[in-house]
Every structure is written in structure tokens, then in C-alpha cells.
Design an enzyme around this catalytic site. Structure first.
Site, PDB file in Angstrom:
ATOM      1  N   ASP A  24      35.241  43.082  34.691  1.00 36.33           N
ATOM      2  CA  ASP A  24      36.105  42.638  33.594  1.00 36.33           C
ATOM      3  C   ASP A  24      36.727  43.818  32.858  1.00 36.33           C
ATOM      4  OD1 ASP A  24      37.339  40.765  32.009  1.00 36.33           O
ATOM      5  OD2 ASP A  24      35.582  40.334  30.763  1.00 36.33           O
ATOM      6  N   HIS A  41      44.855  45.427  37.213  1.00 35.37           N
ATOM      7  CA  HIS A  41      44.225  44.847  38.411  1.00 35.37           C
ATOM      8  C   HIS A  41      44.362  45.810  39.592  1.00 35.37           C
ATOM      9  CE1 HIS A  41      43.659  41.311  36.091  1.00 35.37           C
ATOM     10  NE2 HIS A  41      44.922  40.933  36.090  1.00 35.37           N
ATOM     11  N   LEU A 135      25.890  46.260  54.711  1.00 32.64           N
ATOM     12  CA  LEU A 135      26.096  45.665  53.386  1.00 32.64           C
ATOM     13  C   LEU A 135      26.803  44.307  53.489  1.00 32.64           C
ATOM     14  CD1 LEU A 135      26.297  45.937  50.202  1.00 32.64           C
ATOM     15  CD2 LEU A 135      28.540  46.972  50.609  1.00 32.64           C
TER      16      LEU A 135
HETATM   17  C1  IPE Z   1      35.564  36.555  34.535  1.00 33.22           C
HETATM   18  O1  IPE Z   1      36.369  37.289  33.690  1.00 33.22           O
HETATM   19  C2  IPE Z   1      36.245  36.342  35.848  1.00 33.22           C
HETATM   20  C3  IPE Z   1      36.393  37.510  36.697  1.00 33.22           C
HETATM   21  C4  IPE Z   1      35.970  38.706  36.435  1.00 33.22           C
HETATM   22  C5  IPE Z   1      37.059  37.253  37.941  1.00 33.22           C
HETATM   23  P1  IPE Z   1      37.345  36.585  32.660  1.00 33.22           P
HETATM   24  O2  IPE Z   1      38.018  37.673  31.909  1.00 33.22           O
HETATM   25  O3  IPE Z   1      38.202  35.614  33.350  1.00 33.22           O
HETATM   26  O4  IPE Z   1      36.337  35.780  31.723  1.00 33.22           O
HETATM   27  P2  IPE Z   1      36.454  35.339  30.213  1.00 33.22           P
HETATM   28  O5  IPE Z   1      37.749  34.625  30.054  1.00 33.22           O
HETATM   29  O6  IPE Z   1      36.410  36.592  29.400  1.00 33.22           O
HETATM   30  O7  IPE Z   1      35.264  34.491  29.984  1.00 33.22           O
HETATM   31  C1  IPE Z   2      39.137  41.081  35.074  1.00 36.07           C
HETATM   32  O1  IPE Z   2      39.975  41.660  34.155  1.00 36.07           O
HETATM   33  C2  IPE Z   2      39.851  40.684  36.335  1.00 36.07           C
HETATM   34  C3  IPE Z   2      40.026  39.247  36.509  1.00 36.07           C
HETATM   35  C4  IPE Z   2      39.605  38.319  35.684  1.00 36.07           C
HETATM   36  C5  IPE Z   2      40.710  38.849  37.697  1.00 36.07           C
HETATM   37  P1  IPE Z   2      40.747  40.818  33.075  1.00 36.07           P
HETATM   38  O2  IPE Z   2      42.104  40.498  33.587  1.00 36.07           O
HETATM   39  O3  IPE Z   2      39.958  39.636  32.649  1.00 36.07           O
HETATM   40  O4  IPE Z   2      40.866  41.865  31.898  1.00 36.07           O
HETATM   41  P2  IPE Z   2      40.770  41.585  30.345  1.00 36.07           P
HETATM   42  O5  IPE Z   2      39.494  40.849  30.106  1.00 36.07           O
HETATM   43  O6  IPE Z   2      41.962  40.768  29.988  1.00 36.07           O
HETATM   44  O7  IPE Z   2      40.785  42.937  29.730  1.00 36.07           O
HETATM   45 MG    MG Z   3      38.605  39.348  31.163  1.00 35.51          MG
END
Ligand code: IPE
Ligand code: IPE
Ligand code: MG
Length: 244
Positions: A24, A41, A135
Site C-alpha cells: 500500500d 503503481h 518460491l
Molecule cells: C488494499 O489497499 C488493496 C491492495 C493493496 C491491492 P487499498 O489501498 O485498496 O485499501 P484501503 O482502501 O486503504 O482499505
Molecule cells: C496500493 O497503493 C496499490 C493498490 C491498491 C493497487 P494505493 O493506490 O492504495 O496507494 P494509496 O493508498 O492511495 O497511497
Molecule cells: Mg491504498
């Protein structure tokens, strides 16, 4: 501590069987650097490469990465389209090297919402690695823990209806065997980056007794050293499983 030293130290102790990561903070990383979210990303993929690499090097058996949740469809179409494309393109680009490195790659998640051609493509590409035994890399793609349980209950319900099993046969083992992670050990260590303290629908059944490790570091800034630190921390915890 230096990376090489930490690596040796970690390898000398018992490794977790299965590490799961909620990757995240890509969006916030991009914002911090005044880029568009999608750049976060893209940068995050580089971290994935490094973490998969070190996992192979230390001899980890199972690594599950949360790439796209069933809730992530709520994001803008531009971001969703970009993420879906990035996942398939990364797989395409990396598959040969992953195969060569003895990695077994498996996608876990629901078909719901994905086109047939998309699903077929990720299946057929990852199939190239299925003869390996190094792995096990699970990519949680269009994954939701509640959705996974719903699908398991549906499958079990059909078996009860057809008489293959009886309702009284349903136990924890049977439920686990009907999840996407059937035949895999439960995660022992669950890492979440970016300073959020929640599971966000990730491996909710399987993580019942996982050790949780949180860091404020954003996923694109997460390094091999952070990963080893998490493992080292895990190795120095006492797991009691309710026994005392
Ligand atoms: C969880 O992260 C999903 C992934 C890392 C793919 P999100 O950013 O979507 O989760 P929330 O919205 O903070 O709960
Ligand atoms: C995690 O990063 C990746 C996915 C959920 C695909 P985020 O896109 O949720 O990044 P933040 O949480 O907005 O910083
Ligand atoms: Mg996020």
C-alpha cells in the site's frame, strides 16, 4: 545492519512458511513526488521485483502479494484500466525470468468483473511456471476475502446438494480446502506498508493467527532491508496460538 549480514542472520533461523503483503501507498508516494497516481503503481512494480528476488534468495516457500482488491473497482476508470494493464504487462515481461528462477506463479482471486480473455491470458502465461518447485508466488488479483468465502460456501453447498458430502462433514479443513489458497500453508507473517492498520479484506480466513507487521514506509520506498527486518522481527516473536 548491512543487508548481507541481515540476510545471513535471517537465514540461520526458521523462516516463516508464508509471507503475505498488502502493498500500500503507491498513490501517496506519487503525490509526495508530484506525479500522477499511476506513476506510483509503476514504481511499485520495481519494489515487487526486489521483494520477489530476495524471497527466492533466502529460500522462502510462499509469498502472496495483494495487487488488486475486489474493492479497487471503486477507483476511477483510468486508474483501474492502468492497474489491470500494468499487472498483465508485468507478468508478460517477467515470466521468462521467473520461470528460470524456479518460481511458481499463481493468480488468486475471482473471475467476476474480469473479461474471459484477460483471465485466460493471465492463466496461460502463469501456467508456464507450474512445473517449477521453488518460491510459490501468489498474486492476489481481483481478490477479496469475503468473495473467496462466498465462492467456497457455494462450492461446498453444491457438494452437499449432490450428496457428495454431508453438512456434518463441513469443518475448518474442508473450508480451507475450498479457498483459492487450497493446499497452501496459512500466512505466518502479514506485512502492510504505508501506515494503515487494517486488513482491507485480505486473506481474512487464512490470517486468523498470522503475525502482523506494519510500517509507515510507502510501498515504492519499501526495500529488501525492510523486508528482512520484518522477518527478523517475526523470528523473535513468541507465537502462542492460544495455548498459554
Ligand atoms: C488494499 O489497499 C488493496 C491492495 C493493496 C491491492 P487499498 O489501498 O485498496 O485499501 P484501503 O482502501 O486503504 O482499505
Ligand atoms: C496500493 O497503493 C496499490 C493498490 C491498491 C493497487 P494505493 O493506490 O492504495 O496507494 P494509496 O493508498 O492511495 O497511497
Ligand atoms: Mg491504498
Amino acid at each position: 545492519m548491512q543487508l548481507a549480514k541481515l540476510k545471513e542472520q535471517v537465514k540461520q533461523q526458521q523462516l516463516p512458511n508464508h509471507i503475505a503483503i498488502i502493498m500500500d501507498g503507491n498513490g501517496r508516494w506519487a503525490k509526495k513526488h508530484k506525479f500522477k497516481r499511476i506513476m506510483g503503481h509503476k514504481k511499485g512494480v520495481e519494489t515487487v521485483r526486489k521483494i520477489v528476488e530476495i524471497s527466492g534468495e533466502i529460500g522462502l516457500k510462499y509469498l502472496t502479494l495483494y495487487a488488486f482488491s475486489t474493492e479497487n473497482w471503486r477507483r476511477s476508470k483510468t486508474e483501474v484500466d492502468y492497474l489491470l494493464k500494468l499487472i498483465i504487462e508485468t507478468l508478460d515481461k517477467e515470466i521468462d525470468e521467473l520461470v528460470e528462477k524456479n518460481v511458481v506463479i499463481k493468480f488468486i482471486g475471482t473471475d467476476k468483473g474480469l473479461s474471459h480473455s484477460y483471465r485466460d491470458k493471465i492463466e496461460s502465461t502463469s501456467q508456464k511456471s507450474w512445473h517449477n518447485d521453488g518460491l510459490h508466488l501468489n498474486v492476489a488479483m481481483n481478490y477479496g476475502g469475503r468473495r473467496e468465502l462466498v465462492e467456497a460456501v457455494q462450492k461446498i453447498g453444491r457438494k452437499v446438494k449432490s450428496g457428495e458430502i454431508e453438512a456434518a462433514d463441513i469443518d475448518e479443513k474442508l473450508i480451507s480446502a475450498h479457498l483459492y489458497t487450497a493446499n497452501m500453508p496459512d500466512p505466518d507473517l502479514l506485512i502492510r506498508t504505508s501506515g494503515e492498520y487494517r486488513l482491507s479484506n485480505f486473506l481474512i480466513w487464512q490470517s486468523a493467527y498470522a503475525e502482523l507487521w506494519f510500517t509507515p514506509v510507502l510501498w515504492p520506498d519499501f526495500t529488501q532491508k525492510h523486508f528482512l527486518e520484518a522477518i527478523w522481527d517475526f523470528q523473535n516473536r513468541e507465537r502462542r496460538f492460544g495455548a498459554r
